[in-house]
Design an enzyme around this catalytic site. Structure first.
Site, PDB file in Angstrom:
ATOM      1  N   HIS A  46     -10.013 -27.689 -20.391  1.00  0.00           N
ATOM      2  CA  HIS A  46     -11.317 -27.867 -21.001  1.00  0.00           C
ATOM      3  C   HIS A  46     -11.237 -28.706 -22.281  1.00  0.00           C
ATOM      4  CE1 HIS A  46     -15.510 -26.444 -21.463  1.00  0.00           C
ATOM      5  NE2 HIS A  46     -15.274 -26.663 -22.736  1.00  0.00           N
ATOM      6  N   LYS A  88     -25.676 -36.157 -24.311  1.00  0.00           N
ATOM      7  CA  LYS A  88     -24.490 -35.711 -23.587  1.00  0.00           C
ATOM      8  C   LYS A  88     -24.895 -34.647 -22.564  1.00  0.00           C
ATOM      9  CE  LYS A  88     -19.919 -33.720 -24.322  1.00  0.00           C
ATOM     10  NZ  LYS A  88     -19.040 -33.005 -25.239  1.00  0.00           N
ATOM     11  N   HIS A  92     -21.747 -25.443 -17.761  1.00  0.00           N
ATOM     12  CA  HIS A  92     -21.529 -24.039 -18.083  1.00  0.00           C
ATOM     13  C   HIS A  92     -21.484 -23.283 -16.759  1.00  0.00           C
ATOM     14  CE1 HIS A  92     -21.923 -21.257 -21.774  1.00  0.00           C
ATOM     15  NE2 HIS A  92     -20.847 -21.976 -21.839  1.00  0.00           N
ATOM     16  N   HIS A  94     -18.918 -21.561 -14.872  1.00  0.00           N
ATOM     17  CA  HIS A  94     -18.344 -20.234 -14.661  1.00  0.00           C
ATOM     18  C   HIS A  94     -19.156 -19.139 -15.340  1.00  0.00           C
ATOM     19  CE1 HIS A  94     -15.174 -22.928 -13.417  1.00  0.00           C
ATOM     20  NE2 HIS A  94     -14.568 -21.928 -12.816  1.00  0.00           N
TER      21      HIS A  94
END
Lengths: 734, 80
Positions: A46, A88, A92, A94
């Site tokens: 991540h 941007k 999100h 999970h």
């Protein structure tokens, strides 16, 4: 703490043996628990982009109008009149599966902070959503929670949700995708960056208090779900949009002064990533005193505070003499404000808690020696183009089936739950145009905003699918009359350690890069979400469809001149672009023949650009009353949507010879538009002059969609079928 | 049989409602408050022969609807 710190513990934190060895070399000793935590989040997929970076680097990121490309909190482009648009998109995924409402809500909150941390006032949100099969029992729970979560957060914080997209497919049954995009406006000479500077300057924490929220969310978001997901559930982050609203206002008020040296939101990996990235970018050291961190719970450890993902927090470096002024502003807005450290010349991040140094890590190697993998890839042979199969049902039956299917049904059930016009600047709401149009305060400018991706194309041929996603975004902006400027990407894929997934990823990026270059449409920000997989009871990993979601922004000089898709009465309908009858991977093939096969439609980027530039010029010249591109479902669906948008019907001419009729109406050919114009003759001769293929399709009149062979369906019947799916699916009116 | 289902946010989960109440109390002059948490009580009259069957029913209802187990804890007791 009696935990033994070794390679095994490191592995449970997500670090491989090789990565742990590298850590030991950098540190020259066994790390502390907090240090191990810091390394594991900074080197997680991540935060480090370790699997994706070599490929991301190939994307074009520059254009004369690009002010800041990837590397900052969000991308920044010049929109004229001294203003910049900052935007941007971020996933999100999970968290939204585990707790759909809060997962989606905090996704919206997180992306808002990425944008206002740069000095922009957020003016619009969009959401690209992928859910499991509508027939799957768990899908409704996720749809319900995600939609309410987006609405709950976005509506409370006072930023309109103006657009997005929704797909359903069984590949998302256990792993939905929630990709949230925010767009903000700032003065071009008032952009705030994250690189810290000034040894001795105070490091300031503002916003909400720190709790044990989502600890290790950043590493979790990079670990595929398995049957144990239930027991792995960390404390879920809960969003508080009213605090976010205060934070937006307080930050923008402080930004109007010149007190801020650098600022960054605390997103994934919270205090760790914000402190490390700010100091790292500025080439300085940073010392944090955790005793000063505002805490919601007693007895938090250094590890917990450094990794907490509590929402609505920001980290800033201030000019020392301006600290009290800043404190007054934040206290006025009733937010926590604490000086939690200072910049040093040590080149290290030092974390002190209760008088003990809990972490002391050199920043340069933490960033520079972060693992980068060029993972093995297998490239699948793209399927062949198919020739149109026989039509088993006829044109009318297919039309009524398609407009009622989950992927084409009206999304009004969703967007009616969102406040799409708060702020009063939304000129075109969802469903009214191919891209949402948002007026820019104090100017005549309009932003054109869209999100696009066709995952089934990407699954069949990732390169063509990646190019198509970019091309469709460009086309949707073009169809409103706006000039497409730049792209943000949200790349959702499976496990990169599987060569076939890595191959999909690399090929999709290649396709995106080709399209971005051909269309002068650079990528200015983005986010990568890997390990989107579920494990079946038999242990087989099941990846999502490759989903490189594209968020895009364009600008139109006069928002009031933007074009929607509602077809006015008594106009000619003209097709711009060439129809070859591409039924491979089409919705017609899936919904009518129950097959997902063949190559996706051909992408001709030269034609895309040529046709699009022609359409935009015609809009600018005032010759276009309505415009809609051809996408999912093909030409007939495009026309049906134009009919439904206005309630005005049309009489269509017979389709050309040489092509099966159903291939002409339902092929998903690219680079095509349907235009409503006063005079087809003038449009056709202009097209001929420009060497753009065009043909007259018919004329708008009455209240029914009529074909030359006598088929006739009323606009109200179309609407009724189109609007039936969502309320029924969600169990309303039962 | 009457049962009572208590539903509370799990320890550590942010409670924006509690936070807002704490804030409002503070501005009304109730100073020095620690954390404020808002919980939920659901009273139900369930058909059951004995307490353990009633509690089992209450727990099943909590899992199915009354509590969101991802962020909430629950407990069930017999009232009468």
């Amino acid at each position: 703490m009696t935990v033994t710190i070794d390679a095994k513990l490191a592995q449970s934190f997500g670090l491989t043996g090789g990565e742990y060895d590298k850590l030991l070399t950098i540190m020259g000793r066994t790390p502390s628990f907090a240090e191990l935590g810091i390394f594991s989040v900074m080197w997680s997929e991540h935060c480090s982009y370790k699997s994706s970076r070599v490929h991301l680097k190939t994307l074009p990121t520059k254009a004369p109008w690009v002010i800041h490309g990837p590397g900052e909190n969000a991308g920044v482009v010049d929109i004229g009149e001294g203003l910049a648009a900052i935007f941007k998109m971020e996933s999100h995924n999970h968290p939204s599966f585990i707790e759909p409402y809060q997962g989606a809500a905090t996704g919206v909150g997180g992306i808002l902070r990425d944008v206002f941390t740069m000095g922009a006032r957020p003016v619009a949100n969009l959401n690209a959503l992928r859910f499991g099969d509508a027939k799957h029992s768990g899908t409704r729970r996720v749809v319900d929670g995600v939609v309410r979560g987006i609405g709950g957060y976005g509506n409370c914080v006072g930023v309109p949700t103006v657009g997005g997209e929704v797909n359903f497919h069984k590949a998302y049954d256990g792993n939905p995708l929630v990709n949230a995009m925010t767009v903000g406006i700032a003065r071009k000479d008032k952009i705030f960056l994250s690189a810290a500077a000034g040894i001795g300057n105070p490091v300031v924490y503002v916003g909400s208090k720190t709790g044990r929220d989502g600890i290790h969310g950043a590493t979790m978001s990079s670990a595929e779900f398995d049957d144990k997901a239930a027991s792995k559930r960390p404390t879920v982050q809960v969003g508080d949009p009213f605090i976010e609203k205060l934070l937006i206002e307080a930050c923008l008020e402080l930004m109007a002064t010149d007190a801020i040296v650098a600022i960054q939101d605390m997103g994934a990996a919270g205090l760790t990533s914000s402190a490390v990235e700010m100091a790292g970018k500025g080439g300085v050291g940073i010392e944090l005193n955790l005793d000063a961190v505002p805490q919601r719970e007693p007895n938090m450890t250094a590890y917990e505070m450094m990794l907490s993902e509590s929402q609505e927090r920001m980290l800033m470096v201030l000019k020392p003499e301006r600290t009290e002024e800043a404190r007054r502003i934040f206290e006025k807005w009733e937010l926590d404000f604490a000086i939690v450290g200072k910049l040093t010349d040590s080149g290290h991040i030092t974390v002190i808690h209760n008088g003990v140094t809990e972490a002391n890590i050199p920043l340069a190697p933490l960033a520079d020696e972060a693992p980068i993998y060029n993972r093995p890839m297998v490239h699948a042979e793209p399927p062949r183009h198919i020739s149109p199969p026989a039509d088993p049902v006829g044109i009318e039956h297919a039309l009524l089936t398609l407009i009622g299917c989950p992927d084409l049904a009206s999304r009004s059930w969703i967007w009616n739950q969102y406040d799409g016009s708060v702020g009063g600047n939304t000129a075109r709401r969802p469903g009214a145009a191919d891209a949402a149009i948002v007026r820019v305060d104090g100017t005549r400018l309009g932003l054109a905003l869209t999100t696009d991706c066709t995952p089934r194309y990407c699954q069949a041929d990732p390169k063509a699918g990646g190019a198509q996603a970019v091309a469709e975004a460009w086309r949707n902006i073009t169809a409103t009359g706006a000039k497409p400027l730049a792209v943000t990407d949200n790349l959702n894929f499976g496990n990169p350690e599987r060569p076939e997934i890595m191959g999909q990823f690399a090929d999709a990026i290649k396709g995106m890069g080709d399209a971005c270059r051909a269309l002068d449409f650079p990528v200015v920000s983005g986010n990568v979400s890997l390990y989107n997989e579920t494990r079946s009871p038999t242990g087989l990993a099941q990846a999502i469809l490759p989903t490189p979601a594209i968020g895009a922004l364009g600008v139109i000089a006069d928002a009031s001149k933007s074009i929607g898709l509602a077809m006015p009465d008594n106009h000619d309908l003209v097709l711009v672009g060439e129809i070859r009858g591409e039924l491979g991977q089409s919705l017609w093939l899936r919904e009518i023949c129950h097959k997902e096969e063949g190559a996706p439609p051909r992408i001709d980027l030269v034609a895309e650009r040529h046709n699009g530039d022609f359409v935009r010029a015609q809009i600018e010249a005032g010759h276009v009353a309505a415009c809609h591109d051809i996408a999912d479902g093909g030409l007939m669906i495009t026309i049906a949507e134009m009919v439904m948008a206005s309630g005005v019907g049309c009489e269509l001419l017979a389709p050309p010879h040489g092509l099966p009729i159903h291939a002409f109406w339902y092929g998903e050919d690219q680079a095509c538009y349907v235009i409503a114009t006063k005079n087809a003759k003038a449009m056709l001769s202009a097209a001929e002059k420009a060497h753009v293929p065009a043909r007259k399709l018919g004329h708008s009149k009455g209240t029914s969609l009529k074909m030359a062979d006598g088929m006739s369906v009323s606009a109200s019947r179309l609407r009724e079928i189109n609007e039936a799916f969502f309320p029924k699916f969600m169990g309303e009116g039962a | 049989m009457k049962i009572r289902v208590y539903v509370s946010l799990k320890e550590g989960v942010l409670d924006p409602q509690g936070k807002a109440i704490g804030h409002a109390l503070n501005s009304l002059g109730f100073q020095g408050l620690g954390e404020v948490r808002v919980n939920r009580v659901v009273d139900l009259d369930v058909p059951a022969d004995d307490s353990s069957a009633a509690i089992a029913k209450g727990e099943a209802m909590a899992r199915a609807l009354l509590a969101n187990e991802v962020i909430e804890d629950y407990s069930v007791e017999v009232v009468a």
